[in-house]
Design a protein around this motif. Structure first.
Motif, PDB file in Angstrom:
ATOM      1  N   PRO A  70       0.839  -1.199   0.000  1.00  0.00           N
ATOM      2  CA  PRO A  70       0.000   0.000   0.000  1.00  0.00           C
ATOM      3  C   PRO A  70       0.881   1.259   0.000  1.00  0.00           C
ATOM      4  O   PRO A  70       2.002   1.252   0.525  1.00  0.00           O
ATOM      5  CB  PRO A  70      -0.791  -0.102   1.309  1.00  0.00           C
ATOM      6  N   SER A  71       0.373   2.322  -0.578  1.00  0.00           N
ATOM      7  CA  SER A  71       1.174   3.539  -0.715  1.00  0.00           C
ATOM      8  C   SER A  71       1.528   4.163   0.633  1.00  0.00           C
ATOM      9  O   SER A  71       2.537   4.851   0.753  1.00  0.00           O
ATOM     10  CB  SER A  71       0.447   4.558  -1.586  1.00  0.00           C
ATOM     11  N   TYR A  72       0.729   3.913   1.650  1.00  0.00           N
ATOM     12  CA  TYR A  72       0.999   4.498   2.958  1.00  0.00           C
ATOM     13  C   TYR A  72       2.032   3.706   3.766  1.00  0.00           C
ATOM     14  O   TYR A  72       2.578   4.201   4.728  1.00  0.00           O
ATOM     15  CB  TYR A  72      -0.293   4.601   3.776  1.00  0.00           C
ATOM     16  N   ALA A  73       2.287   2.473   3.379  1.00  0.00           N
ATOM     17  CA  ALA A  73       3.189   1.612   4.154  1.00  0.00           C
ATOM     18  C   ALA A  73       4.647   1.977   3.848  1.00  0.00           C
ATOM     19  O   ALA A  73       5.011   2.149   2.682  1.00  0.00           O
ATOM     20  CB  ALA A  73       2.946   0.155   3.833  1.00  0.00           C
ATOM     21  N   PRO A  74       5.465   2.094   4.872  1.00  0.00           N
ATOM     22  CA  PRO A  74       6.888   2.357   4.623  1.00  0.00           C
ATOM     23  C   PRO A  74       7.557   1.130   4.003  1.00  0.00           C
ATOM     24  O   PRO A  74       7.210  -0.002   4.308  1.00  0.00           O
ATOM     25  CB  PRO A  74       7.447   2.647   6.015  1.00  0.00           C
ATOM     26  N   VAL A  75       8.502   1.379   3.122  1.00  0.00           N
ATOM     27  CA  VAL A  75       9.220   0.287   2.464  1.00  0.00           C
ATOM     28  C   VAL A  75      10.236  -0.281   3.447  1.00  0.00           C
ATOM     29  O   VAL A  75      11.049   0.452   4.006  1.00  0.00           O
ATOM     30  CB  VAL A  75       9.928   0.782   1.182  1.00  0.00           C
TER      31      VAL A  75
END
Length: 160
Positions: A70-75
């Motif tokens: 998801p775009s909000y999750a940190p890599v």
């Protein structure tokens, strides 16, 4: 639910078999092709081929998992999960490869006793892996799919 949690920690049978088939094919073909002996061990080219395949698979998996997060999750920091499986003592894939190298080394002697040792080693490999799949699925998942498990853990820790 508990079933979802268990399925996250389940290593697909095809993937588990892939580690064994790939390692076994390298070890046995090395034994047949005289690329392995008692004094010198296995040719470095065989190890480099295995090493490259493992690292490439982990990098591709990390890129895929990054793209599907998801775009909000940190890599997550992928260096450890990519490198640790190919290092001695820390990686189950390397242990699988070394176990199959023992089988290949026994087969390279081409004696009746060495075939017995190879058969016993294959039986132990089969038994220990069946035991590991049934008794320690979470540990096996972390050892064979560390990139995926890191991403799953990262998603669970996210506040969103």
């Amino acid at each position: 639910s508990e079933d979802d949690t268990l399925s996250e920690y389940h290593v697909p049978l095809w993937l588990h078999l892939w580690f064994h088939v790939f390692s076994a094919s390298l070890a046995i073909s090395s034994a047949i092709g005289d690329r392995m002996d008692m004094q010198a061990g296995v040719c470095w080219e065989v190890y480099v081929l295995w090493f490259t395949a493992q690292l490439s698979g982990s990098v591709i998996q990390a890129m895929y998992m990054t793209c599907t997060m998801p775009s909000y999750a940190p890599v997550p920091y992928f260096v450890g999960p990519i490198v640790l499986p190919v290092l001695p003592v820390t990686g189950e894939p390397l242990d699988i490869f070394k176990d199959w190298l023992f089988v290949g080394l026994a087969l390279s002697r081409r004696t009746c006793l060495s075939f017995v040792f190879a058969a016993i080693a294959m039986g132990i490999l089969l038994g220990s892996n069946i035991h590991m799949r049934h008794q320690y699925p979470k540990d096996l998942a972390w050892m064979l799919t560390p990139v995926k498990q890191l991403c799953l853990a990262q998603r669970k820790e996210s506040f969103l």
